[in-house]
Scaffold this motif. Sequence first.
Motif, short mmCIF file in Angstrom:
data_model
loop_
_atom_site.label_atom_id
_atom_site.label_comp_id
_atom_site.label_asym_id
_atom_site.label_seq_id
_atom_site.Cartn_x
_atom_site.Cartn_y
_atom_site.Cartn_z
N MET A 96 26.07 99.28 33.04
CA MET A 96 26.98 98.39 33.86
C MET A 96 27.44 97.09 33.04
SD MET A 96 25.86 98.58 37.74
CE MET A 96 24.15 98.80 37.65
N HIS A 97 27.03 96.98 31.93
CA HIS A 97 27.35 95.78 31.09
C HIS A 97 27.60 95.58 29.59
CE1 HIS A 97 25.53 93.99 34.83
NE2 HIS A 97 24.20 94.84 34.66
N ILE A 98 28.31 96.83 29.47
CA ILE A 98 29.01 96.91 27.97
C ILE A 98 30.03 95.79 27.79
CG2 ILE A 98 30.17 98.52 26.23
CD1 ILE A 98 28.81 100.84 27.80
N ALA A 99 29.75 95.06 26.80
CA ALA A 99 30.83 94.00 26.28
C ALA A 99 30.82 94.20 24.95
CB ALA A 99 30.18 92.70 26.56
N ASP A 100 32.25 93.96 24.54
CA ASP A 100 32.55 94.05 23.26
C ASP A 100 33.73 92.99 23.02
OD1 ASP A 100 33.65 94.60 20.64
OD2 ASP A 100 34.95 96.32 21.43
N PHE A 101 33.00 91.66 22.59
CA PHE A 101 33.86 90.46 22.33
C PHE A 101 34.78 90.79 21.34
CE2 PHE A 101 30.87 89.18 25.47
CZ PHE A 101 31.07 87.94 26.14
N GLN A 102 34.83 91.33 20.45
CA GLN A 102 35.45 91.46 19.25
C GLN A 102 36.75 92.21 19.45
OE1 GLN A 102 32.92 92.91 16.14
NE2 GLN A 102 33.12 90.82 15.25
N GLY A 103 36.46 93.01 20.70
CA GLY A 103 37.64 94.09 21.34
C GLY A 103 38.09 93.55 22.40
N GLY A 104 37.90 92.14 22.75
CA GLY A 104 38.49 91.59 23.85
C GLY A 104 37.84 92.04 25.41
N ASN A 105 36.88 92.80 25.29
CA ASN A 105 36.04 93.44 26.32
C ASN A 105 35.05 92.18 26.80
OD1 ASN A 105 34.31 94.55 28.29
ND2 ASN A 105 34.29 96.35 27.11
N LEU A 106 35.18 91.36 27.95
CA LEU A 106 34.34 90.41 28.35
C LEU A 106 33.22 90.91 29.02
CD1 LEU A 106 36.82 87.68 29.10
CD2 LEU A 106 35.72 87.84 26.91
N GLY A 107 33.03 92.24 29.11
CA GLY A 107 31.85 92.72 29.87
C GLY A 107 32.29 93.09 31.46
N ALA A 108 31.34 94.17 31.79
CA ALA A 108 31.62 94.66 33.02
C ALA A 108 30.39 94.16 34.11
CB ALA A 108 31.17 96.10 33.05
N ASN A 109 30.41 94.37 35.27
CA ASN A 109 29.99 93.81 36.26
C ASN A 109 29.28 94.54 37.32
OD1 ASN A 109 29.38 91.29 37.90
ND2 ASN A 109 30.94 90.54 36.87
N GLY A 110 28.01 94.20 37.55
CA GLY A 110 27.40 95.15 38.53
C GLY A 110 27.39 94.55 39.97
N ILE A 111 28.20 93.60 39.90
CA ILE A 111 28.45 93.02 41.33
C ILE A 111 29.87 93.06 41.58
CG2 ILE A 111 28.45 90.80 42.63
CD1 ILE A 111 25.63 91.37 41.65
N VAL A 112 30.08 93.90 42.99
CA VAL A 112 31.50 94.06 43.26
C VAL A 112 32.26 92.71 43.41
CG1 VAL A 112 32.91 94.94 45.00
CG2 VAL A 112 31.01 96.71 44.03
N GLY A 113 33.42 92.49 42.81
CA GLY A 113 34.21 91.24 42.91
C GLY A 113 33.62 90.08 41.99
N GLY A 114 32.55 90.27 41.36
CA GLY A 114 31.89 89.50 40.33
C GLY A 114 32.70 89.14 39.29
N GLY A 115 33.83 89.85 38.76
CA GLY A 115 34.30 89.71 37.58
C GLY A 115 35.64 89.03 37.76
N LEU A 116 36.25 89.15 38.92
CA LEU A 116 37.74 88.34 39.23
C LEU A 116 37.57 86.91 38.77
CD1 LEU A 116 37.71 90.66 42.00
CD2 LEU A 116 39.73 89.99 41.65
N PRO A 117 36.67 85.92 38.98
CA PRO A 117 36.68 84.64 38.77
C PRO A 117 36.70 84.55 37.12
CG PRO A 117 35.15 84.61 40.53
CD PRO A 117 35.60 86.25 40.22
N ILE A 118 35.86 85.54 36.57
CA ILE A 118 35.86 85.40 35.21
C ILE A 118 37.04 85.63 34.66
CG2 ILE A 118 34.64 86.21 33.13
CD1 ILE A 118 32.19 86.90 35.26
N ALA A 119 38.03 86.53 35.16
CA ALA A 119 39.32 86.91 34.48
C ALA A 119 40.06 85.56 34.84
CB ALA A 119 39.72 88.11 35.15
#
Lengths: 324, 326
Positions: free
Chosen positions: A102-125
């Motif tokens: 649930m938390h794979i992040a690949d910053f070099q590829g622009g992937n800022l990570g996944a979220n285990g909290i539904v809706g948690g990623g929207l403010p980060i985007a």
Amino acid sequence: MTSRIDNKRCIKMYEQMLTIRHFEEKAIELFEHNLIRGNIHPCIGQEAVSVGVCTPLRRDDYMVNTHRGHGNCIAKGADLKLMMAELFGKSTGYCKGKGGSMHIADFQGGNLGANGIVGGGLPIAVGAGISIQNRETDQVAVCFFGDGATNQGTFHESLNLAALWKLPVIFVCENNLYGLSTPVRESISVVKISDRAMAYGIPGVSLDGNDIIAVYTAMKEAGERARAGEGPTLLDCITYRFYGHFTGDPGKGITYRSKEEMNQWLERCPIKRFRERLIKEKRITEKTEKTMEADVKASIEAAVKFAKESPLPLPEEALQDLFH
Amino acid sequence: MPEITFVESLRMTLKEEMERDPSLMLIGEDIGRYGGIFGVTKGLLEEFGPHRVRSTPISESAIIGSALGAAMTGIRTVAELMYIDFTPVAMDQIVNQTAKMSYMSGGKAKVPMVIRTQEGGGRGNAAQHSQCLEALFLHIPGLKIVMPSNPYDARGLLKTAIRDDNPVMFIEHKLLYATKGSIPDGEYLIPFGQADIKRKGKDVTIVAISYMVTVALKAAARLAEEGIEAEVIDLRTLVPLDFDAILQSVRNTNRVVIVHEGCRTGGIGAEIAAQIQEEAFDYLDAPVARVGALNVPIPYSEPLENAVIPDEDDIVRAAKKVLYRG
């Protein structure tokens, strides 16, 4: 429609869809053999959304992901070996075994990570969008979330803020019709999720998320709009998860979905549909497809081998990476 | 430099750091034209423009989450939450997102971000504008916690917080904003994890934070009149914690009172007391005493609020108790 997209790109898209499908099938198998812990939320059935959205993206564009995010990682260019090693909890994984599925992040590829909290990623985007605006680059940020997330407060706060400041964010709803077992018709007050875009004065489109060309076309337009400084778009990609909510869901979700409904959606399989199209347009042949599938499977096997042979983290590594 | 207020110290520091780092961004409610509800950001919008001083709608989750997203992608950010009482509104973004981002990504994510907020009672703001919630954040691995007690420290600690590559909770106290202090010319930084011995003493150690340092010093002056020499330690940061400073003092005085304004139950005193008994049990001549708020929400009416929030008398009483006097 596909004629507008060059051959190389079409074939790459198809290959990525196959990669996602086989990666997920392998991950489920490994989970069943107790080689992967926790749970997996397979995105099988949603491949057209992942690939259709990520194809027009550049490597330096940002992506914020969800718990059902393996497909999006792959479409954004993740290394299968590092992904698989992460699922195995190995120190060679993307997050050194600290994140998991649930938390794979690949910053070099622009992937800022996944979220285990539904809706948690929207403010980060939204924050990534602010960062782009302040640095004055022409990047964009894509935010994936499910239908369930559109009922969270962060959805409202984030779309409002992104619209207010005309941020280069594309909000992509992977609308697979269920939040765990709860159907959208019992949880969403409007007919279409895209209707909610109106509340923020931004474009909103509901589309067939199992038609990769439809997704790609809508995303390309939304991306160009964002890059031109015209602000966010909401894409509601209607799709279906064939395996239910997660690997612990009895009968792939049969307790809350009818067999009939599930079969209907299997008929609308995005890979099958794209394949028929590509064959009809003579872009691939059964033979080239066979070779491609064999290559995809080989790359996944190589990833599994890499993961199996990688070292487990040492217990003392548990105390590392809390602070920089 | 003449004496300046706590608010002026914060404002000067933000301005200097924004000049130093041309990408540094502020984000929060009413921080633009209005200058922040306590006036901390007054004039900064005019000087640095709306992209670097982002006055937001009332959206606490989006404030924290977007600060996080910006910080992760190269924009050092200071987010302001007007009252610490509003942090629970954004708790997912603080606890599940911001605090865990570095660890969960195996150290890939760097989060150079400060959450400035203020806490505390004493002004009749009632239950949802008076709490002291630092203990909530102490319980969450991945957050640094700073609690300045005076204008001088506010400046040195805020500089360190802004330049830190990790999320920092920078918790101010509303009763300190108008207090004055002298600040030297020229730049100085105060490193985290370095407590300040505000008063030397041999009889009892008083460990305090934030506004309670002021109260503890008044209590220590009263104790001195009765011949009791209290050593007053201002922790300045809770994470990292300068436990060595506490340990050293306890070895000399053999008696400790821990003072904070948050509830005694589950407060920071509980954690510090536990560590003291683990590391210095043999040095103690009395049980460790804790002074904190009573275990109720902060009431509005003055006599009730006064009854709930700890004051000088409570500290004097606790000090005498551990000394078995009075």
